[in-house]
Design a protein around this motif. Structure first.
Motif, PDB file in Angstrom:
ATOM      1  N   ASP A  92      39.310  11.700   0.948  1.00 41.46           N
ATOM      2  CA  ASP A  92      38.576  10.461   0.708  1.00 41.46           C
ATOM      3  C   ASP A  92      39.152   9.716  -0.491  1.00 41.46           C
ATOM      4  O   ASP A  92      39.017   8.499  -0.597  1.00 41.46           O
ATOM      5  CB  ASP A  92      37.090  10.765   0.466  1.00 41.46           C
ATOM      6  N   HIS A  93      39.781  10.444  -1.406  1.00 45.34           N
ATOM      7  CA  HIS A  93      40.425   9.825  -2.561  1.00 45.34           C
ATOM      8  C   HIS A  93      41.645   9.047  -2.068  1.00 45.34           C
ATOM      9  O   HIS A  93      42.539   9.607  -1.435  1.00 45.34           O
ATOM     10  CB  HIS A  93      40.856  10.906  -3.560  1.00 45.34           C
ATOM     11  N   LYS A  94      41.685   7.766  -2.345  1.00 43.68           N
ATOM     12  CA  LYS A  94      42.687   6.881  -1.737  1.00 43.68           C
ATOM     13  C   LYS A  94      44.100   7.099  -2.268  1.00 43.68           C
ATOM     14  O   LYS A  94      45.065   6.622  -1.664  1.00 43.68           O
ATOM     15  CB  LYS A  94      42.282   5.419  -1.939  1.00 43.68           C
ATOM     16  N   ASN A  95      44.256   7.788  -3.385  1.00 46.26           N
ATOM     17  CA  ASN A  95      45.586   7.953  -3.975  1.00 46.26           C
ATOM     18  C   ASN A  95      46.311   9.209  -3.498  1.00 46.26           C
ATOM     19  O   ASN A  95      47.394   9.525  -4.014  1.00 46.26           O
ATOM     20  CB  ASN A  95      45.484   7.984  -5.504  1.00 46.26           C
ATOM     21  N   LEU A  96      45.738   9.901  -2.532  1.00 49.63           N
ATOM     22  CA  LEU A  96      46.340  11.136  -2.054  1.00 49.63           C
ATOM     23  C   LEU A  96      46.923  10.948  -0.659  1.00 49.63           C
ATOM     24  O   LEU A  96      46.325  10.298   0.195  1.00 49.63           O
ATOM     25  CB  LEU A  96      45.304  12.257  -2.035  1.00 49.63           C
ATOM     26  N   ASP A  97      48.079  11.518  -0.435  1.00 49.36           N
ATOM     27  CA  ASP A  97      48.750  11.410   0.863  1.00 49.36           C
ATOM     28  C   ASP A  97      48.095  12.329   1.889  1.00 49.36           C
ATOM     29  O   ASP A  97      47.477  13.349   1.537  1.00 49.36           O
ATOM     30  CB  ASP A  97      50.225  11.796   0.731  1.00 49.36           C
ATOM     31  N   ASP A  98      48.233  11.952   3.162  1.00 45.85           N
ATOM     32  CA  ASP A  98      47.755  12.801   4.247  1.00 45.85           C
ATOM     33  C   ASP A  98      48.581  14.083   4.321  1.00 45.85           C
ATOM     34  O   ASP A  98      49.746  14.113   3.905  1.00 45.85           O
ATOM     35  CB  ASP A  98      47.871  12.070   5.585  1.00 45.85           C
ATOM     36  N   ILE A  99      47.947  15.123   4.865  1.00 46.89           N
ATOM     37  CA  ILE A  99      48.661  16.380   5.125  1.00 46.89           C
ATOM     38  C   ILE A  99      48.704  16.574   6.636  1.00 46.89           C
ATOM     39  O   ILE A  99      47.668  16.623   7.300  1.00 46.89           O
ATOM     40  CB  ILE A  99      47.948  17.572   4.463  1.00 46.89           C
ATOM     41  N   LYS A 100      49.936  16.661   7.170  1.00 41.46           N
ATOM     42  CA  LYS A 100      50.111  16.832   8.609  1.00 41.46           C
ATOM     43  C   LYS A 100      50.374  18.303   8.914  1.00 41.46           C
ATOM     44  O   LYS A 100      51.211  18.936   8.268  1.00 41.46           O
ATOM     45  CB  LYS A 100      51.262  15.976   9.113  1.00 41.46           C
ATOM     46  N   ILE A 101      49.655  18.837   9.919  1.00 40.06           N
ATOM     47  CA  ILE A 101      49.724  20.262  10.219  1.00 40.06           C
ATOM     48  C   ILE A 101      49.824  20.468  11.731  1.00 40.06           C
ATOM     49  O   ILE A 101      49.152  19.788  12.507  1.00 40.06           O
ATOM     50  CB  ILE A 101      48.478  21.001   9.696  1.00 40.06           C
ATOM     51  N   SER A 102      50.635  21.417  12.109  1.00 38.21           N
ATOM     52  CA  SER A 102      50.683  21.836  13.512  1.00 38.21           C
ATOM     53  C   SER A 102      49.533  22.799  13.780  1.00 38.21           C
ATOM     54  O   SER A 102      49.158  23.584  12.900  1.00 38.21           O
ATOM     55  CB  SER A 102      52.021  22.520  13.802  1.00 38.21           C
TER      56      SER A 102
END
Length: 250
Positions: free
Chosen positions: A198-208
């Motif tokens: 929810d914090h806008k300054n953090l990048d998404d984490i993509k996971i398989s």
């Protein structure tokens, strides 16, 4: 109609007596006792006196009000229960991951002895389901002074691997993958899942999906502080309504 029937049924429950066992105490037929409890019949005065004397309960108390379990336990040693006799709701014992145990959980999450040694939260949840508690330790799920803060506790329900892709986008989950335990919102993609803070300054984490060891869907939250229940707009609106009410009363 008196409260005699309801009260003797409650006494039976407190003492763990069947209708037959209770009836035998006072030379009654089980059917007669059942009629008392269901309000289909009123007892003779001799029966009322015998029950009241046996349990040291005032006749007036026995007839004129529905007694509570606490009241019954105060009347007489004959109603004092051992812990085994009390009929209690079954609360779920939820293992809780704390900041101190997070690293160990990542390594030993599938070790039953380790899980059993985690601190437990006793909560009124379905004990047939699998839950996990987690103490928030960062600000990733905050936005504009709202959200989850360190020391808040979330309770997650186990998500089978076959159901992960069926979760609604935006569902808050606790995900164990690789060497991390991540509390974020889940979004499904053709290639796997995305965990978004929810914090806008953090990048998404993509996971398989194959890298997901465990996933818990957050169902309940315990805040370390009182949450905000209204917005400034709602507060102002309530204040205006109060002023209008005062003007009308004048």
């Amino acid at each position: 109609m008196s409260f005699f029937g309801k009260n003797i049924k409650k006494i039976r429950g407190v003492k763990g007596l069947s209708q037959q066992a209770f009836a035998d105490l006072f030379d009654l037929k089980r059917g007669t006792l059942g009629a008392y409890e269901e309000g289909r019949s009123e007892p003779k005065i001799d029966t009322i006196i015998n029950v009241a004397n046996y349990f040291s309960i005032a006749i007036d108390d026995l007839l004129t009000a529905e007694l509570t379990v606490n009241q019954l336990l105060r009347f007489n040693d004959k109603l004092t229960l051992s812990p085994e006799d009390l009929e209690r709701d079954q609360f779920a014992e939820v293992p809780c991951i704390t900041e101190r145990t997070t690293d160990s959980y990542i390594e030993y999450y599938d070790n039953e002895a380790f899980i059993n040694d985690l601190p437990k939260l006793s909560l009124p949840l379905n004990p047939e389901k699998d839950f996990r508690g987690f103490t928030v330790n960062n600000l990733e799920m905050t936005s504009h002074d709202k959200g989850l803060y360190p020391k808040d506790v979330v309770i997650g329900e186990k998500v089978p691997s076959s159901v992960i892709k069926k979760l609604n986008n935006g569902t808050v989950v606790l995900c164990l993958c690789d060497e991390a335990l991540i509390l974020r919102r889940l979004y499904s993609t053709p290639k796997g899942i995305v965990l978004r803070a929810d914090h806008k300054n953090l990048d998404d984490i993509k996971i398989s999906l194959k890298d997901v060891r465990e996933m818990w869907r957050v169902r309940y939250v315990f805040f370390r502080r009182m949450p905000e229940f209204s917005t400034d707009f709602e507060d102002k609106l309530a204040f205006l309504e109060m002023q209008m009410r005062e003007l009308r009363e004048r």
